[in-house]
Design a protein around this motif. Structure first.
Motif, short mmCIF file in Angstrom:
data_model
loop_
_atom_site.label_atom_id
_atom_site.label_comp_id
_atom_site.label_asym_id
_atom_site.label_seq_id
_atom_site.Cartn_x
_atom_site.Cartn_y
_atom_site.Cartn_z
N ALA A 69 0.82 -1.22 0.00
CA ALA A 69 0.00 0.00 0.00
C ALA A 69 0.86 1.27 0.00
O ALA A 69 0.36 2.35 -0.29
CB ALA A 69 -0.93 0.00 1.21
N ASP A 70 2.12 1.12 0.29
CA ASP A 70 3.04 2.27 0.31
C ASP A 70 3.22 2.80 -1.11
O ASP A 70 3.58 2.06 -2.02
CB ASP A 70 4.39 1.83 0.89
CG ASP A 70 5.39 2.95 1.03
OD1 ASP A 70 5.24 4.01 0.38
OD2 ASP A 70 6.35 2.78 1.81
N PRO A 71 2.98 4.09 -1.33
CA PRO A 71 3.12 4.66 -2.67
C PRO A 71 4.55 4.56 -3.23
O PRO A 71 4.74 4.62 -4.44
CB PRO A 71 2.71 6.12 -2.52
CG PRO A 71 2.38 6.35 -1.10
CD PRO A 71 2.52 5.07 -0.35
N LYS A 74 7.96 -0.29 -5.26
CA LYS A 74 8.38 -0.35 -6.67
C LYS A 74 7.72 -1.47 -7.48
O LYS A 74 7.94 -1.57 -8.68
CB LYS A 74 9.90 -0.52 -6.75
CG LYS A 74 10.69 0.55 -6.03
CD LYS A 74 10.70 1.83 -6.79
CE LYS A 74 11.66 2.80 -6.14
NZ LYS A 74 11.19 4.14 -6.09
N LEU A 75 6.92 -2.32 -6.83
CA LEU A 75 6.25 -3.39 -7.58
C LEU A 75 5.22 -2.79 -8.54
O LEU A 75 4.67 -1.72 -8.27
CB LEU A 75 5.55 -4.35 -6.62
CG LEU A 75 6.44 -5.22 -5.74
CD1 LEU A 75 5.58 -6.01 -4.76
CD2 LEU A 75 7.30 -6.15 -6.57
N ARG A 80 0.79 -5.30 -6.92
CA ARG A 80 0.50 -4.75 -5.59
C ARG A 80 -0.97 -4.96 -5.23
O ARG A 80 -1.29 -5.33 -4.11
CB ARG A 80 0.86 -3.26 -5.55
CG ARG A 80 2.35 -3.01 -5.61
CD ARG A 80 2.70 -1.56 -5.78
NE ARG A 80 2.11 -0.74 -4.73
CZ ARG A 80 1.97 0.57 -4.82
NH1 ARG A 80 2.37 1.22 -5.90
NH2 ARG A 80 1.44 1.25 -3.84
N ALA A 81 -1.85 -4.74 -6.20
CA ALA A 81 -3.29 -4.92 -5.96
C ALA A 81 -3.61 -6.39 -5.64
O ALA A 81 -4.40 -6.67 -4.73
CB ALA A 81 -4.08 -4.45 -7.17
N ARG A 82 -3.01 -7.30 -6.38
CA ARG A 82 -3.27 -8.73 -6.14
C ARG A 82 -2.76 -9.15 -4.76
O ARG A 82 -3.42 -9.91 -4.05
CB ARG A 82 -2.65 -9.59 -7.24
CG ARG A 82 -3.38 -9.47 -8.57
CD ARG A 82 -2.92 -10.50 -9.58
NE ARG A 82 -1.49 -10.47 -9.80
CZ ARG A 82 -0.91 -9.92 -10.87
NH1 ARG A 82 -1.64 -9.37 -11.81
NH2 ARG A 82 0.39 -9.94 -11.01
N LEU A 83 -1.57 -8.66 -4.39
CA LEU A 83 -1.03 -9.00 -3.07
C LEU A 83 -1.89 -8.41 -1.95
O LEU A 83 -2.11 -9.05 -0.92
CB LEU A 83 0.42 -8.52 -2.94
CG LEU A 83 1.43 -9.31 -3.77
CD1 LEU A 83 2.78 -8.61 -3.79
CD2 LEU A 83 1.57 -10.73 -3.25
N PHE A 84 -2.40 -7.21 -2.16
CA PHE A 84 -3.27 -6.60 -1.17
C PHE A 84 -4.56 -7.41 -1.02
O PHE A 84 -5.04 -7.64 0.09
CB PHE A 84 -3.59 -5.14 -1.52
CG PHE A 84 -4.22 -4.39 -0.39
CD1 PHE A 84 -3.42 -3.79 0.58
CD2 PHE A 84 -5.59 -4.29 -0.28
CE1 PHE A 84 -4.00 -3.11 1.64
CE2 PHE A 84 -6.18 -3.62 0.77
CZ PHE A 84 -5.38 -3.02 1.75
#
Length: 123
Positions: A69-71, A74-75, A80-84
């Motif tokens: 969620a950190d802006p 670097k992913l 990032r959305a899938r991991l979240f």
């Protein structure tokens, strides 16, 4: 022996090389996954161990969620959305397992998939 030579002897050669974040993530996730599997294999008699492993797994996935969620992460946005999403699923499914309404297998499967990704990606 002078102070400098004592320092060189004590600190001169590091016994362990510096580890990458990916390596540390892999080791922690692998350890928790082993604990989940071992507790699940014990059946009802392993519920206390399962609850402890689930707690640690949930805490780790909370860390992953905060990280993605950190802006400044670097992913790629889609990863990032899938991991979240996986972190959210882990949170809700853990609650169901603790209430004995679901099996732990999906959480183990998710962790194993992430371990394969961490192992297969370039460091």
């Amino acid at each position: 022996m002078t102070n400098i030579s004592a320092a060189r002897q004590g600190y001169g050669s590091a016994s362990a090389p510096t580890r990458s974040y990916k390596s540390i993530e892999y080791d922690v996730l692998a350890q928790i996954t082993r604990r989940l599997k071992a507790a699940a294999d014990k059946g009802p008699s392993g519920f206390a161990a399962l609850a402890s492993a689930l707690h640690d797994n949930k805490r780790l996935w909370n860390v992953f969620a905060l990280d993605v969620a950190d802006p400044n992460n670097k992913l790629p946005d889609s990863l990032r959305a899938r991991l979240f999403y996986l972190a959210e699923f882990t949170h809700s499914h853990t609650t169901a397992v603790l209430r004995r309404r679901a099996q732990v297998t999906p959480l183990i499967d998710i962790n194993m998939a992430i371990l394969r990704g961490l192992r297969g990606g370039a460091d």
